[in-house]
Design a protein around this motif. Structure first.
Motif, PDB file in Angstrom:
ATOM      1  N   LEU A   6       0.864  -1.191   0.000  1.00 14.59           N
ATOM      2  CA  LEU A   6       0.000   0.000   0.000  1.00 14.59           C
ATOM      3  C   LEU A   6       0.896   1.234   0.000  1.00 14.59           C
ATOM      4  O   LEU A   6       1.732   1.405   0.894  1.00 14.59           O
ATOM      5  CB  LEU A   6      -0.908  -0.009   1.236  1.00 14.59           C
ATOM      6  N   ILE A   7       0.717   2.080  -1.032  1.00 14.01           N
ATOM      7  CA  ILE A   7       1.498   3.323  -1.148  1.00 14.01           C
ATOM      8  C   ILE A   7       0.592   4.478  -0.754  1.00 14.01           C
ATOM      9  O   ILE A   7      -0.466   4.677  -1.352  1.00 14.01           O
ATOM     10  CB  ILE A   7       2.011   3.519  -2.588  1.00 14.01           C
ATOM     11  N   VAL A   8       1.027   5.245   0.247  1.00 17.48           N
ATOM     12  CA  VAL A   8       0.207   6.356   0.754  1.00 17.48           C
ATOM     13  C   VAL A   8       0.965   7.660   0.533  1.00 17.48           C
ATOM     14  O   VAL A   8       1.990   7.924   1.179  1.00 17.48           O
ATOM     15  CB  VAL A   8      -0.109   6.176   2.253  1.00 17.48           C
ATOM     16  N   ASP A   9       0.501   8.462  -0.409  1.00 18.01           N
ATOM     17  CA  ASP A   9       1.146   9.743  -0.716  1.00 18.01           C
ATOM     18  C   ASP A   9       0.081  10.607  -1.394  1.00 18.01           C
ATOM     19  O   ASP A   9      -0.679  10.100  -2.233  1.00 18.01           O
ATOM     20  CB  ASP A   9       2.348   9.526  -1.655  1.00 18.01           C
ATOM     21  N   ASP A  10       0.030  11.886  -1.041  1.00 14.24           N
ATOM     22  CA  ASP A  10      -1.002  12.748  -1.639  1.00 14.24           C
ATOM     23  C   ASP A  10      -0.660  13.143  -3.074  1.00 14.24           C
ATOM     24  O   ASP A  10      -1.514  13.681  -3.777  1.00 14.24           O
ATOM     25  CB  ASP A  10      -1.262  13.993  -0.780  1.00 14.24           C
ATOM     26  N   SER A  11       0.554  12.882  -3.520  1.00 15.54           N
ATOM     27  CA  SER A  11       0.934  13.207  -4.899  1.00 15.54           C
ATOM     28  C   SER A  11       0.815  11.960  -5.786  1.00 15.54           C
ATOM     29  O   SER A  11       1.500  10.953  -5.560  1.00 15.54           O
ATOM     30  CB  SER A  11       2.378  13.710  -4.934  1.00 15.54           C
ATOM     31  N   SER A  12      -0.047  12.042  -6.816  1.00 19.56           N
ATOM     32  CA  SER A  12      -0.203  10.898  -7.721  1.00 19.56           C
ATOM     33  C   SER A  12       1.092  10.648  -8.495  1.00 19.56           C
ATOM     34  O   SER A  12       1.421   9.497  -8.813  1.00 19.56           O
ATOM     35  CB  SER A  12      -1.363  11.137  -8.688  1.00 19.56           C
ATOM     36  N   GLU A  31      -0.322  -7.319  -5.267  1.00 21.34           N
ATOM     37  CA  GLU A  31      -1.199  -6.180  -5.581  1.00 21.34           C
ATOM     38  C   GLU A  31      -0.596  -4.897  -5.019  1.00 21.34           C
ATOM     39  O   GLU A  31      -0.078  -4.882  -3.906  1.00 21.34           O
ATOM     40  CB  GLU A  31      -2.576  -6.403  -4.939  1.00 21.34           C
ATOM     41  N   ILE A  32      -0.684  -3.826  -5.832  1.00 25.33           N
ATOM     42  CA  ILE A  32      -0.236  -2.512  -5.364  1.00 25.33           C
ATOM     43  C   ILE A  32      -1.488  -1.661  -5.150  1.00 25.33           C
ATOM     44  O   ILE A  32      -2.241  -1.407  -6.098  1.00 25.33           O
ATOM     45  CB  ILE A  32       0.674  -1.816  -6.406  1.00 25.33           C
ATOM     46  N   HIS A  33      -1.713  -1.216  -3.918  1.00 26.54           N
ATOM     47  CA  HIS A  33      -2.840  -0.329  -3.609  1.00 26.54           C
ATOM     48  C   HIS A  33      -2.312   1.079  -3.387  1.00 26.54           C
ATOM     49  O   HIS A  33      -1.159   1.271  -3.007  1.00 26.54           O
ATOM     50  CB  HIS A  33      -3.565  -0.810  -2.347  1.00 26.54           C
ATOM     51  N   GLN A  34      -3.194   2.070  -3.614  1.00 23.88           N
ATOM     52  CA  GLN A  34      -2.780   3.457  -3.450  1.00 23.88           C
ATOM     53  C   GLN A  34      -3.808   4.228  -2.625  1.00 23.88           C
ATOM     54  O   GLN A  34      -5.014   3.999  -2.768  1.00 23.88           O
ATOM     55  CB  GLN A  34      -2.661   4.151  -4.811  1.00 23.88           C
ATOM     56  N   ALA A  35      -3.308   5.161  -1.801  1.00 26.49           N
ATOM     57  CA  ALA A  35      -4.195   6.050  -1.050  1.00 26.49           C
ATOM     58  C   ALA A  35      -3.569   7.441  -1.008  1.00 26.49           C
ATOM     59  O   ALA A  35      -2.343   7.580  -1.054  1.00 26.49           O
ATOM     60  CB  ALA A  35      -4.397   5.520   0.367  1.00 26.49           C
ATOM     61  N   GLY A  36      -4.427   8.466  -0.928  1.00 23.51           N
ATOM     62  CA  GLY A  36      -3.952   9.861  -0.965  1.00 23.51           C
ATOM     63  C   GLY A  36      -3.725  10.479   0.397  1.00 23.51           C
ATOM     64  O   GLY A  36      -3.186  11.579   0.496  1.00 23.51           O
ATOM     65  N   ASN A  37      -4.129   9.778   1.469  1.00 25.53           N
ATOM     66  CA  ASN A  37      -3.868  10.283   2.831  1.00 25.53           C
ATOM     67  C   ASN A  37      -4.041   9.125   3.820  1.00 25.53           C
ATOM     68  O   ASN A  37      -4.476   8.022   3.449  1.00 25.53           O
ATOM     69  CB  ASN A  37      -4.790  11.462   3.181  1.00 25.53           C
ATOM     70  N   GLY A  38      -3.730   9.388   5.082  1.00 21.17           N
ATOM     71  CA  GLY A  38      -3.762   8.340   6.094  1.00 21.17           C
ATOM     72  C   GLY A  38      -5.153   7.760   6.313  1.00 21.17           C
ATOM     73  O   GLY A  38      -5.306   6.561   6.542  1.00 21.17           O
ATOM     74  N   LYS A  39      -6.163   8.608   6.256  1.00 15.79           N
ATOM     75  CA  LYS A  39      -7.533   8.140   6.508  1.00 15.79           C
ATOM     76  C   LYS A  39      -7.967   7.153   5.417  1.00 15.79           C
ATOM     77  O   LYS A  39      -8.496   6.081   5.714  1.00 15.79           O
ATOM     78  CB  LYS A  39      -8.474   9.348   6.545  1.00 15.79           C
ATOM     79  N   GLU A  40      -7.708   7.545   4.163  1.00 13.18           N
ATOM     80  CA  GLU A  40      -8.039   6.637   3.045  1.00 13.18           C
ATOM     81  C   GLU A  40      -7.282   5.315   3.192  1.00 13.18           C
ATOM     82  O   GLU A  40      -7.821   4.239   2.911  1.00 13.18           O
ATOM     83  CB  GLU A  40      -7.583   7.271   1.719  1.00 13.18           C
ATOM     84  N   ALA A  41      -6.024   5.419   3.631  1.00 16.90           N
ATOM     85  CA  ALA A  41      -5.188   4.216   3.760  1.00 16.90           C
ATOM     86  C   ALA A  41      -5.732   3.279   4.833  1.00 16.90           C
ATOM     87  O   ALA A  41      -5.763   2.062   4.636  1.00 16.90           O
ATOM     88  CB  ALA A  41      -3.754   4.625   4.084  1.00 16.90           C
ATOM     89  N   LEU A  42      -6.172   3.830   5.975  1.00 13.97           N
ATOM     90  CA  LEU A  42      -6.732   2.989   7.036  1.00 13.97           C
ATOM     91  C   LEU A  42      -7.984   2.271   6.536  1.00 13.97           C
ATOM     92  O   LEU A  42      -8.212   1.093   6.865  1.00 13.97           O
ATOM     93  CB  LEU A  42      -7.056   3.836   8.271  1.00 13.97           C
ATOM     94  N   GLU A  43      -8.783   2.965   5.738  1.00 11.23           N
ATOM     95  CA  GLU A  43      -9.990   2.335   5.171  1.00 11.23           C
ATOM     96  C   GLU A  43      -9.603   1.191   4.223  1.00 11.23           C
ATOM     97  O   GLU A  43     -10.244   0.138   4.209  1.00 11.23           O
ATOM     98  CB  GLU A  43     -10.831   3.385   4.446  1.00 11.23           C
ATOM     99  N   LEU A  44      -8.528   1.424   3.443  1.00 10.15           N
ATOM    100  CA  LEU A  44      -8.052   0.365   2.534  1.00 10.15           C
ATOM    101  C   LEU A  44      -7.527  -0.849   3.312  1.00 10.15           C
ATOM    102  O   LEU A  44      -7.729  -1.994   2.903  1.00 10.15           O
ATOM    103  CB  LEU A  44      -6.940   0.912   1.638  1.00 10.15           C
TER     104      LEU A  44
END
Lengths: 128, 154
Positions: A6-12, A31-44
């Motif tokens: 899981l890659i968590v970074d606000d920059s695409s 699998e590579i998952h992506q999130a734009g912030n910590g909250k989105e990442a916790l949901e993932l």
């Protein structure tokens, strides 16, 4: 079997650069998952099995440090290995992240640094 | 740090980051310049808070963006969207800012860096009217120039 990451970074663009580095690394990838912030990442994390987290610090909504604190409260996520990839220059903040078990890669990075850091984290838990 | 030393530090960090992020090489040009009249530039800014607070502004020639973005993403220049160019420029500014502040304030200093945003030419000119930058540099790249201004919030 490959690692789910899981890659968590606000920059695409930065997420894409990290994926490029992972693809060049020779590491077994799942699998590579992506999130734009910590909250989105916790949901993932609630929905997907993740073997490794690659985490930025400065992000909107929930930053990387806040996310790690939340992860440590949850036994299901607390042991997921974390590599922090950030422009962070403050030794104080870097030490706080390391104290929670993360390894640190400074931006800008090379694919070799990403590869060696992940390898060392998965094998020994120490920095390369 | 003197104004000359701040300019030199900004120039050094910006050049190093461009080279590391995108394999783009720049030549320091001058610290005596104004924003060009041409519209063929994009402007992005990032605010920061910490031992001192302010903003770093980057005005980049549009013609330099395809090479920057293609190099960062590892794709062909023909495959790049306008949004990706904007994102690449913002991320470059973010990396420059993150590496610049500790060189000015020391490694123990903790800064919170906001998300980079676009800025209009009118906003930049208004800022320059009311505030003197702490540092400013112009870098020459193959396809055009990049200008940085570092402002301290009073």
């Amino acid at each position: 079997m490959g690692m789910n990451i899981l890659i968590v970074d606000d920059s695409s663009v930065m997420r894409q650069m990290i994926i490029k580095a992972l693809n060049m690394s020779g590491l077994p990838l799942g699998e590579i998952h992506q999130a734009g912030n910590g909250k989105e990442a916790l949901e993932l994390l609630d929905r997907h099995w993740v073997d490794l987290l690659i985490l930025d610090i400065n992000m909107p909504v929930m930053n990387g440090e806040e996310m790690m604190i939340e992860m440590k409260k949850n036994p299901a996520f607390g042991d997921i290995p974390v590599v922090v990839v950030s422009t962070e220059g403050s030794a104080t903040r870097i030490e706080r992240m390391k104290a929670m078990g993360a390894l640190f890669v400074h931006k800008p990075f090379t694919p070799e640094i990403i590869r060696d850091t992940i390898r060392s984290l998965l094998i020994t838990g120490d920095e390369p | 740090m003197t104004a000359g030393a701040l300019n030199a530090t900004l120039m050094e960090v910006a050049s190093e980051m461009l080279e590391s992020l995108a394999f783009m090489f720049s030549t320091p040009d001058t610290t005596d310049f104004d924003p060009p009249e041409s519209d063929a530039f994009r402007i992005v800014t990032v605010e920061f808070d910490g031992p001192f607070s302010g903003a770093l502004v980057l005005m980049a020639a549009e013609e330099t963006l395809p090479e920057l973005t293609a190099s960062m993403l590892g794709v062909e220049e023909t495959e790049i969207s306008s949004e990706q160019k904007e994102d690449a420029l913002k991320e470059t500014l973010n990396v420059v800012c993150g590496n610049l502040l500790p060189r000015i304030a020391g490694k123990e200093a903790v800064f919170d860096i906001a998300r980079p945003i676009s800025m209009s030419r009118i906003e930049l000119e208004a800022l320059l009217q009311v505030r003197q930058p702490m540092a400013k540099v112009l870098l020459d790249l193959d396809a055009g120039s990049w200008m940085f201004w570092l402002f301290q919030r009073s």
